[in-house]
Motif scaffolding. Structure first.
Motif, short mmCIF file in Angstrom:
data_model
loop_
_atom_site.label_atom_id
_atom_site.label_comp_id
_atom_site.label_asym_id
_atom_site.label_seq_id
_atom_site.Cartn_x
_atom_site.Cartn_y
_atom_site.Cartn_z
N TRP A 86 1.44 1.36 -3.92
CA TRP A 86 0.32 1.23 -4.84
C TRP A 86 -0.96 1.82 -4.24
O TRP A 86 -1.33 1.51 -3.12
N ASN A 87 -1.62 2.69 -5.01
CA ASN A 87 -2.93 3.23 -4.63
C ASN A 87 -3.99 2.30 -5.20
O ASN A 87 -4.26 2.31 -6.41
N ASP A 88 -4.59 1.49 -4.33
CA ASP A 88 -5.52 0.47 -4.81
C ASP A 88 -6.82 1.07 -5.31
O ASP A 88 -7.51 0.48 -6.14
N THR A 89 -7.18 2.24 -4.81
CA THR A 89 -8.41 2.90 -5.27
C THR A 89 -8.26 3.39 -6.71
O THR A 89 -9.12 3.17 -7.56
N ASP A 90 -7.14 4.05 -6.98
CA ASP A 90 -6.91 4.59 -8.32
C ASP A 90 -6.28 3.59 -9.27
O ASP A 90 -6.19 3.86 -10.47
N ARG B 212 1.69 5.34 -6.34
CA ARG B 212 1.50 6.57 -5.58
C ARG B 212 2.43 7.68 -6.07
O ARG B 212 3.44 7.44 -6.73
N ARG C 294 0.82 -1.21 0.00
CA ARG C 294 0.00 0.00 0.00
C ARG C 294 0.85 1.26 0.00
O ARG C 294 0.39 2.33 -0.40
N THR D 55 -14.11 3.52 -3.84
CA THR D 55 -14.07 4.89 -3.35
C THR D 55 -15.09 5.12 -2.24
O THR D 55 -16.01 4.34 -2.05
#
Length: 332
Positions: A22-26, A30, A19, A332
């Motif tokens: 890596w931005n899991d939402t986008d 990062r 995490r 989101t």
């Protein structure tokens, strides 16, 4: 229920070490890692372009000289543009239009207005120098027939655009957009503060890159100009404004002879210079910095007068990512 894996826990959430990167939402890397990777791409691809500087045509005529000047700059421009394209699509999941390339009628108006402003800054320094004595007017260049001079001028303009556009695409378009978006997402961070950090950071980049090759005085001048370029970008949301200012700033110097080239109309000299290939005394640097300050005031006044308020263009800090999926929406 899916089983845990190296990447994800029993709740299918990304494990903490991953995490951080890596931005899991986008569904993208990062910000700090995107910026580092973008600079690596810049160094590798633009640097590779710098190693290949072909002479396209043999001969010593002015027109051939302009063609070869363009040809020697083109590989570097292609490398830098390719670096931004790869970073945008692979790292950012953005479209190139998100970096100020939403081209419409207003975009072209911004290009014309920016060019006039940039040229005005250079002409202010030259006019002040002729009056103040740090420039000496020698005479008018012996120009070829008008059709030939027009070709030389067009070639000189193309040469300027070949390196101005990729520079602005990377520094203003890519870097300011990413930095503004990243800081705008932090709690208690205003959008203007986020944009200000982006503008200051890219001004530092401009200072370092220009000072490394042309000295601290040129670096200071370009770092100061960069504040104007960045402000023009975040207020307009269009890359046309900084492209126009940067182009006008450079090309006016070509025409009046402070950056003598084949298309120069005047012969102007100075007793001292901060860079050997330019007629650029320290006094001219100071006046150009003053011109940049005046330009900032004019840009602010223009956008406030047109819109009734000053705001950061929304698409700079709020991207529309490519391939936005249902899974993205549920995260989101």
């Amino acid at each position: 229920m899916q089983k845990p894996s190296i990447l994800r826990d029993e709740k299918q959430q990304l494990r903490r070490p991953f995490r951080l990167v890596w931005n899991d939402t986008d569904r993208r890397v990062r910000l700090p890692f995107r910026l580092v990777a973008a600079f690596v791409l810049f160094v590798v691809l633009a640097g590779a372009g710098n190693q290949f500087r072909p002479t396209l045509l043999a001969g010593d005529s002015p027109l051939l000289g302009v063609v070869n000047m363009i040809g020697r700059q083109l590989p570097n421009a292609i490398g830098l543009t390719l670096a931004v394209i790869v970073a945008a699509f692979v790292l950012d999941r953005r479209r190139l239009t998100d970096f100020g390339l939403r081209i419409d009628q207003g975009w072209w108006c911004g290009l014309v207005g920016g060019t006039a402003l940039g040229a005005g800054i250079t002409l202010l320094a030259v006019g002040a120098g002729l009056v103040g004595g740090y420039y000496e007017f020698i005479g008018i260049e012996t120009t070829p027939p008008i059709p030939v001079w027009l070709l030389l001028a067009v070639g000189g303009a193309v040469f300027q655009l070949i390196f101005v556009i990729p520079e602005e695409l990377f520094v203003r378009g890519y870097l300011i957009t990413n930095i503004t978006e990243g800081f705008d997402g932090m709690q208690q961070m205003s959008r203007w503060l986020a944009a200000g950090i982006g503008i200051l950071a890219t001004s530092g980049v401009f200072y370092l890159t220009h000072a490394a090759g042309k000295g601290a005085s040129v670096g200071l001048m370009m770092g100061g100009l960069s504040l104007l370029l960045g402000l023009g970008y975040v207020l307009s949301g269009d890359l046309s404004v900084p492209i126009g200012i940067h182009f006008g700033f450079n090309f006016a110097g070509v025409l009046v002879g402070t950056n003598a080239q084949q298309a120069s109309l005047l012969i102007i000299t100075s007793d001292t210079t901060v860079q050997d290939s330019l007629a650029l005394p320290l006094e001219a640097v100071v006046v150009r910095l003053l011109g940049a300050v005046i330009g900032i005031g004019l840009v602010v006044a223009w956008y406030y007068g047109v819109r009734g308020r000053l705001q950061v263009a929304s698409h700079i800090s709020q991207p529309t990512l490519r391939r936005k999926s249902a899974d993205d929406a549920s995260d989101t």
